[in-house]
Design an enzyme around this catalytic site. Structure first.
Site, mmCIF file in Angstrom:
data_model
loop_
_atom_site.group_PDB
_atom_site.id
_atom_site.type_symbol
_atom_site.label_atom_id
_atom_site.label_comp_id
_atom_site.label_asym_id
_atom_site.label_seq_id
_atom_site.Cartn_x
_atom_site.Cartn_y
_atom_site.Cartn_z
ATOM 1 N N HIS A 100 52.666 36.773 24.311
ATOM 2 C CA HIS A 100 52.254 35.410 25.195
ATOM 3 C C HIS A 100 51.859 35.796 26.665
ATOM 4 C CE1 HIS A 100 53.104 31.770 27.505
ATOM 5 N NE2 HIS A 100 53.115 31.147 26.349
ATOM 6 N N ASP A 139 60.829 39.329 25.187
ATOM 7 C CA ASP A 139 60.707 37.842 25.406
ATOM 8 C C ASP A 139 61.302 36.980 24.226
ATOM 9 O OD1 ASP A 139 59.359 35.333 25.161
ATOM 10 O OD2 ASP A 139 57.200 36.176 25.392
ATOM 11 N N GLN A 186 60.604 32.441 21.666
ATOM 12 C CA GLN A 186 60.623 31.825 20.193
ATOM 13 C C GLN A 186 61.693 32.433 19.387
ATOM 14 O OE1 GLN A 186 58.850 29.574 19.585
ATOM 15 N NE2 GLN A 186 57.297 29.705 21.347
ATOM 16 N N LYS A 245 62.899 24.941 24.683
ATOM 17 C CA LYS A 245 62.267 25.263 23.043
ATOM 18 C C LYS A 245 63.602 25.134 22.294
ATOM 19 C CE LYS A 245 58.515 27.977 24.458
ATOM 20 N NZ LYS A 245 57.496 27.281 24.592
ATOM 21 N N CYS A 284 48.055 30.458 24.435
ATOM 22 C CA CYS A 284 48.583 31.454 25.616
ATOM 23 C C CYS A 284 48.595 32.853 25.070
ATOM 24 C CB CYS A 284 49.873 31.177 26.658
ATOM 25 S SG CYS A 284 49.755 29.422 27.361
#
Lengths: 150, 411
Positions: free
Chosen positions: B126, B203, B206, B229, B369
């Site tokens: 991302h 990261d 998700q 999220k 993104c």
């Protein structure tokens, strides 16, 4: 807000221009070139104009994006051939007004086929798609005028 | 809230946003990778904080401030437990994943990365895990190297031994791709990165959403994730990092709450985690994220993962049968997290999204993104359907109907 019927958006003429864009090529001799992109959605256009004596001789574009953006640019270029710079500016302003929902602008015959895009004005998130080509045109006219005077 | 047996239809009723019609059809929300909807308990927690306990934390010597501080720090402990941190002080509150990554790239990066050093990231990242490192590289003269992708969007790891050198200072990689849904072999890369002494940042925007995450088991140094999220509010997220790493780092921002003592020329810093939390934090957001964790824990992450895996399998099977569709990323549900990235014939993803929206179906269209990943496939955009615990097979059936309509218009 309720979305209006899809057939006001996806008209045959729009899909036809999306599939068979007019004037989608590199211009060999160009007076001005503007690159315009919408970073939010990835629509992109490079508009190229060949101008002699305040008249657009040729208009071509290279780009990618959704059916609305590509069809609008394609239709726009067909109207620009032989068009004076002053008329091109009026065309861009008139189309922008139509996208902002101005009913008088939508009746303006000078827009010709572009009037099929009137339905886009009812889809707020898609208005930017329709405008990217004309935004590039307005920028091109400004850039050209600046270069001429300098 | 405890739910004895997992039933998405029951769970759905806890989410007020889902109880509405859009364009005359019951809403089908398949844009969860962008942000999830919020359950009633999270909304209640925000309201209760503002109605009963609103005050600043770690400051006032009064009852409201005490209550706010307790709730705020209890949430920190919940977040710590959520990812398997050794202690709550290893959790730094941030605005979200993006700020957590920028915190490390700035506060750690500027002191530990120099000219000619190498930063290894992947083409799948991302932008929030690309740009902070490009900014760092520009300021320090470091070089960015990339893990490349195969035709299904998986990392090509054969080249890892060549990519990792004694100049590699940091490896920054995503746990799960937001663009393709690929579940990445983070543990394997982390182990190799540590062999050359590099810092490993993950990261997890998700990742921590759909699966139980244990940072100790993953063997990484930093894990960044967002509240919104995973059923929490927007504007809150967290950075987990090893305590010794946090202790060694300079502050990220200066201001109130992060100081120990302030002098005219020199000041000293508060201890971790407060050293990294300048200014009045997002107190309500932190409390809301704690409530989201309670909610998800009550439902059970194993049950959620199982449900999503089954639903993803169903979606992959049904979507694959749509004429003209191309699904990007791994084709097997086992390598896939809860989202499907696709194109359909010559319909542009924005057109797909508009047509689906007219049927009350929310998906994302664009580059997500992740322009480098899009470039890898030679495309500028995809449509993306992403599922969460409250989605059902009937949501997928509606999506398929919508895709048939796209085919009708673009035939």
């Amino acid at each position: 807000m309720e979305t209006p019927p899809l057939n006001s958006l996806y008209q045959q003429l729009i899909l036809e221009h999306y599939r068979n864009p007019r004037n989608k090529a590199e211009l060999e001799e160009k007076s001005v070139e503007i690159h315009m992109a919408n970073p939010v959605c990835g629509d992109e256009v490079r508009l190229q104009l060949r101008i002699t004596d305040d008249q657009i001789e040729e208009a071509k574009f290279v780009g990618q994006g959704c059916s609305i953006s590509q069809a609008a640019i394609s239709m726009m270029t067909t109207l620009l051939h032989g068009c004076s710079l002053a008329d091109a500016k009026i065309l861009a302003e008139c189309f922008t007004k139509m996208m902002q929902g101005d009913p008088d602008a939508a009746k303006d015959k000078r827009l010709k086929d572009l009037r099929v895009l009137q339905g886009v004005s009812k889809f707020p998130v898609r208005i930017k798609c329709a405008l990217i080509g004309f935004d590039a045109l307005q920028e091109a006219l400004k850039t050209y005028a600046k270069e001429e005077t300098s | 809230m405890t739910i004895a047996t997992f039933d998405p239809v029951t769970i759905r009723r806890e989410f007020p946003t889902l109880e509405q019609s859009v364009n005359g059809r019951p809403l089908v929300y398949l844009d969860n990778a962008a942000t999830s909807q919020k359950p009633r308990v999270v909304l209640d927690a925000l309201r209760a904080y503002y109605e009963n306990d609103n005050s600043n934390v770690h400051r006032g010597i009064h009852e409201l401030s005490r209550r706010a501080t307790v709730a705020y720090e209890e949430s920190r402990a919940k977040v710590a437990g959520w990812v398997g941190a050794a202690e709550p002080s290893e959790i730094i509150w941030t605005r979200g994943t993006t700020e957590a990554i920028n915190l490390v790239s700035t506060a750690w990066g500027l002191d530990n990365v120099g000219e000619g050093d190498e930063i290894l990231i992947s083409v799948l990242e991302h932008h929030s895990n690309i740009i902070p490192w490009q900014l760092l590289a520009r300021r320090t003269g470091a070089v960015i190297k990339y893990i490349e992708l195969d035709e299904q969007g998986r990392w090509i790891l054969d080249e890892l031994p060549r990519l990792l050198t004694d100049r590699t200072k940091v490896v920054a990689i995503s746990h799960v791709s937001n663009a393709l849904g690929t579940v990445n072999p983070v543990k394997r890369v982390a182990a190799a990165a540590h062999e050359v002494g590099a810092l490993v940042l993950v990261d997890g925007a998700q990742g921590a959403v759909h699966m139980k995450v244990d940072v100790q088991e993953l063997g990484v140094d930093c894990y960044a994730f967002s509240g919104h999220k995973m059923c929490g509010p927007t504007g809150i997220g967290a950075l987990w990092a090893r305590r010794d790493l946090l202790d060694s780092m300079e502050p990220y921002q200066g201001g109130g709450e992060m100081i120990h003592f302030v002098g005219r020329d020199e000041s000293s810093w508060a201890t971790v985690p407060h050293k990294f939390e300048a200014g009045t934090p997002n107190i309500a957001g932190a409390i809301g994220m704690g409530a989201a964790i309670d909610f998800l824990s009550g439902v059970g992450m194993d049950a959620i993962a199982k449900h999503e895996h089954e639903l993803l399998g169903y979606a992959l099977e049904r979507m694959s049968a749509v004429d003209g569709i191309r699904i990007y990323g791994p084709q097997s549900p086992d390598e896939h997290s809860a989202l499907i990235s696709f194109t359909l014939g010559d319909a542009h993803p924005h057109d797909i999204s508009t047509i689906l929206d007219s049927e009350g179906i929310a998906v994302r269209a664009g580059h997500h993104c992740a322009q480098l990943a899009m470039q890898h496939f030679g495309i500028s955009a995809t449509a993306r359907a992403s599922i969460y615990l409250y989605n059902t097979e009937s949501d997928i059936d509606r999506l398929i109907e919508g895709l048939e309509q796209v085919r009708g218009i673009f035939s």
